[in-house]
Design a protein around this motif. Structure first.
Motif, PDB file in Angstrom:
ATOM      1  N   CYS A  85       0.835  -1.206   0.000  1.00 41.03           N
ATOM      2  CA  CYS A  85       0.000   0.000   0.000  1.00 41.03           C
ATOM      3  C   CYS A  85       0.866   1.251   0.000  1.00 41.03           C
ATOM      4  O   CYS A  85       1.734   1.422   0.853  1.00 41.03           O
ATOM      5  CB  CYS A  85      -0.926  -0.002   1.219  1.00 41.03           C
ATOM      6  SG  CYS A  85      -1.992   1.454   1.313  1.00 41.03           S
ATOM      7  N   ASP A  87      -0.831   4.390  -0.414  1.00 39.33           N
ATOM      8  CA  ASP A  87      -1.848   5.429  -0.246  1.00 39.33           C
ATOM      9  C   ASP A  87      -1.733   6.018   1.161  1.00 39.33           C
ATOM     10  O   ASP A  87      -2.099   5.364   2.143  1.00 39.33           O
ATOM     11  CB  ASP A  87      -3.238   4.829  -0.454  1.00 39.33           C
ATOM     12  CG  ASP A  87      -4.357   5.846  -0.325  1.00 39.33           C
ATOM     13  OD1 ASP A  87      -4.118   6.959   0.203  1.00 39.33           O
ATOM     14  OD2 ASP A  87      -5.477   5.526  -0.742  1.00 39.33           O
ATOM     15  N   GLY A  89      -3.454   7.958   2.802  1.00 39.10           N
ATOM     16  CA  GLY A  89      -4.709   8.080   3.517  1.00 39.10           C
ATOM     17  C   GLY A  89      -5.302   6.751   3.970  1.00 39.10           C
ATOM     18  O   GLY A  89      -6.355   6.731   4.614  1.00 39.10           O
ATOM     19  N   HIS A  90      -4.646   5.655   3.659  1.00 37.83           N
ATOM     20  CA  HIS A  90      -5.191   4.341   3.989  1.00 37.83           C
ATOM     21  C   HIS A  90      -4.531   3.788   5.266  1.00 37.83           C
ATOM     22  O   HIS A  90      -3.329   3.991   5.470  1.00 37.83           O
ATOM     23  CB  HIS A  90      -4.959   3.364   2.828  1.00 37.83           C
ATOM     24  CG  HIS A  90      -5.792   2.139   2.922  1.00 37.83           C
ATOM     25  ND1 HIS A  90      -5.421   1.063   3.704  1.00 37.83           N
ATOM     26  CD2 HIS A  90      -6.979   1.821   2.375  1.00 37.83           C
ATOM     27  CE1 HIS A  90      -6.347   0.129   3.620  1.00 37.83           C
ATOM     28  NE2 HIS A  90      -7.314   0.559   2.816  1.00 37.83           N
ATOM     29  N   PRO A  91      -5.298   3.091   6.117  1.00 34.46           N
ATOM     30  CA  PRO A  91      -4.723   2.518   7.348  1.00 34.46           C
ATOM     31  C   PRO A  91      -3.599   1.505   7.103  1.00 34.46           C
ATOM     32  O   PRO A  91      -2.770   1.284   7.982  1.00 34.46           O
ATOM     33  CB  PRO A  91      -5.907   1.826   8.035  1.00 34.46           C
ATOM     34  CG  PRO A  91      -7.134   2.345   7.382  1.00 34.46           C
ATOM     35  CD  PRO A  91      -6.744   2.877   6.034  1.00 34.46           C
ATOM     36  N   ARG A  92      -3.531   0.903   5.914  1.00 35.47           N
ATOM     37  CA  ARG A  92      -2.475  -0.062   5.586  1.00 35.47           C
ATOM     38  C   ARG A  92      -1.278   0.610   4.893  1.00 35.47           C
ATOM     39  O   ARG A  92      -0.417  -0.077   4.330  1.00 35.47           O
ATOM     40  CB  ARG A  92      -3.026  -1.176   4.670  1.00 35.47           C
ATOM     41  CG  ARG A  92      -4.093  -2.049   5.296  1.00 35.47           C
ATOM     42  CD  ARG A  92      -3.608  -3.041   6.320  1.00 35.47           C
ATOM     43  NE  ARG A  92      -2.519  -3.869   5.817  1.00 35.47           N
ATOM     44  CZ  ARG A  92      -1.677  -4.531   6.585  1.00 35.47           C
ATOM     45  NH1 ARG A  92      -1.778  -4.489   7.884  1.00 35.47           N
ATOM     46  NH2 ARG A  92      -0.727  -5.251   6.058  1.00 35.47           N
ATOM     47  N   TYR A  93      -1.206   1.944   4.954  1.00 36.15           N
ATOM     48  CA  TYR A  93      -0.099   2.681   4.325  1.00 36.15           C
ATOM     49  C   TYR A  93       1.248   2.086   4.731  1.00 36.15           C
ATOM     50  O   TYR A  93       1.513   1.843   5.899  1.00 36.15           O
ATOM     51  CB  TYR A  93      -0.163   4.155   4.721  1.00 36.15           C
ATOM     52  CG  TYR A  93       0.956   5.005   4.185  1.00 36.15           C
ATOM     53  CD1 TYR A  93       1.129   5.186   2.809  1.00 36.15           C
ATOM     54  CD2 TYR A  93       1.848   5.637   5.029  1.00 36.15           C
ATOM     55  CE1 TYR A  93       2.157   5.979   2.302  1.00 36.15           C
ATOM     56  CE2 TYR A  93       2.871   6.436   4.550  1.00 36.15           C
ATOM     57  CZ  TYR A  93       3.020   6.597   3.178  1.00 36.15           C
ATOM     58  OH  TYR A  93       4.035   7.385   2.684  1.00 36.15           O
ATOM     59  N   PHE A 101      -6.693  -4.784  -4.363  1.00 29.38           N
ATOM     60  CA  PHE A 101      -6.715  -3.860  -3.232  1.00 29.38           C
ATOM     61  C   PHE A 101      -7.238  -2.532  -3.745  1.00 29.38           C
ATOM     62  O   PHE A 101      -6.730  -2.011  -4.741  1.00 29.38           O
ATOM     63  CB  PHE A 101      -5.297  -3.722  -2.663  1.00 29.38           C
ATOM     64  CG  PHE A 101      -5.184  -2.890  -1.424  1.00 29.38           C
ATOM     65  CD1 PHE A 101      -5.678  -3.360  -0.213  1.00 29.38           C
ATOM     66  CD2 PHE A 101      -4.580  -1.651  -1.455  1.00 29.38           C
ATOM     67  CE1 PHE A 101      -5.555  -2.608   0.944  1.00 29.38           C
ATOM     68  CE2 PHE A 101      -4.448  -0.888  -0.316  1.00 29.38           C
ATOM     69  CZ  PHE A 101      -4.939  -1.362   0.897  1.00 29.38           C
ATOM     70  N   ALA A 103      -7.226   0.642  -2.622  1.00 28.62           N
ATOM     71  CA  ALA A 103      -6.445   1.882  -2.514  1.00 28.62           C
ATOM     72  C   ALA A 103      -5.198   1.784  -3.393  1.00 28.62           C
ATOM     73  O   ALA A 103      -4.857   0.714  -3.909  1.00 28.62           O
ATOM     74  CB  ALA A 103      -6.058   2.115  -1.062  1.00 28.62           C
ATOM     75  N   SER A 104      -4.498   2.905  -3.537  1.00 31.49           N
ATOM     76  CA  SER A 104      -3.269   2.944  -4.328  1.00 31.49           C
ATOM     77  C   SER A 104      -2.251   1.961  -3.748  1.00 31.49           C
ATOM     78  O   SER A 104      -2.093   1.859  -2.529  1.00 31.49           O
ATOM     79  CB  SER A 104      -2.693   4.360  -4.330  1.00 31.49           C
ATOM     80  OG  SER A 104      -1.514   4.403  -5.099  1.00 31.49           O
ATOM     81  N   HIS A 105      -1.582   1.227  -4.644  1.00 29.48           N
ATOM     82  CA  HIS A 105      -0.644   0.200  -4.207  1.00 29.48           C
ATOM     83  C   HIS A 105       0.372  -0.097  -5.295  1.00 29.48           C
ATOM     84  O   HIS A 105       0.214   0.311  -6.435  1.00 29.48           O
ATOM     85  CB  HIS A 105      -1.393  -1.088  -3.853  1.00 29.48           C
ATOM     86  CG  HIS A 105      -2.096  -1.681  -5.033  1.00 29.48           C
ATOM     87  ND1 HIS A 105      -3.348  -1.279  -5.419  1.00 29.48           N
ATOM     88  CD2 HIS A 105      -1.705  -2.616  -5.933  1.00 29.48           C
ATOM     89  CE1 HIS A 105      -3.709  -1.948  -6.511  1.00 29.48           C
ATOM     90  NE2 HIS A 105      -2.722  -2.770  -6.843  1.00 29.48           N
TER      91      HIS A 105
END
Length: 175
Positions: A85, A87, A89-93, A101, A103-105
């Motif tokens: 990940c 992104d 802004g994502h919790p898995r950043y 997935f 979000a951006s990855h």
């Protein structure tokens, strides 16, 4: 008595910001650096390799392309669904994710050979600060050592040699 951590020292060449040398004990090899050179103020997407000292965490490799590299570091084969990940802004950043997935990855299973062997560095991981950079790895270089997106990269032969010498607790220092 525990052995002291070894240090892979990465130094940027003064005349070429996207190239450097990596030294581990008596081994010195060329390496590729980020397209923006080295920075003290890493930002997501800036293309720079961050300065600092980062622990060598674990190794991924493409088992369909080669045998398991010899190393004392934790190691596992990449799978097609492996991602990372990027992104902010994502919790898995700045963490591994399973694809697909939303979000951006970044895809870890690449068509090129850059992630045939990839070492995860603890850059911006504990904790991951949004926007301070993600997926900063030590991986295989392109032909001609063309720039990375912010990682440190060496030839396949040099990577295998280095992995055979490192152990848990060893670090990479970029300056």
């Amino acid at each position: 008595m525990k052995n002291a951590a070894q240090c892979l020292e990465v130094r940027q060449l003064p005349w070429l910001k996207t190239r450097g040398v990596l030294t581990l004990g008596g081994i010195t090899v060329p390496c590729a650096l980020g397209r923006s050179g080295v920075t003290h103020a890493k930002r997501e997407g800036d293309g720079a390799t961050p300065t600092g000292t980062f622990e060598l965490m674990n190794v991924y490799y493409r088992a369909d392309r080669q045998s398991r590299p010899r190393t004392a570091l934790p190691i596992e084969a990449l799978e097609r669904q492996d991602g990372w990940c990027d992104d902010p802004g994502h919790p898995r950043y700045n963490r591994p994710v399973e694809l697909p997935f939303g979000a951006s990855h970044e895809k870890m299973w690449r068509d090129d050979r850059l992630y045939d062997i990839v070492v995860v560095l603890d850059c911006n991981m504990y904790p991951a600060v949004p926007g301070r950079g993600s997926a900063i790895f030590f991986h295989i270089a392109r032909e001609g050592y063309t720039p990375t997106e912010g990682c440190v990269a060496v030839s396949p032969a040099h990577m295998k040699l280095i992995l055979s010498k490192v152990r848990i607790g060893d670090v990479m220092t970029v300056s």
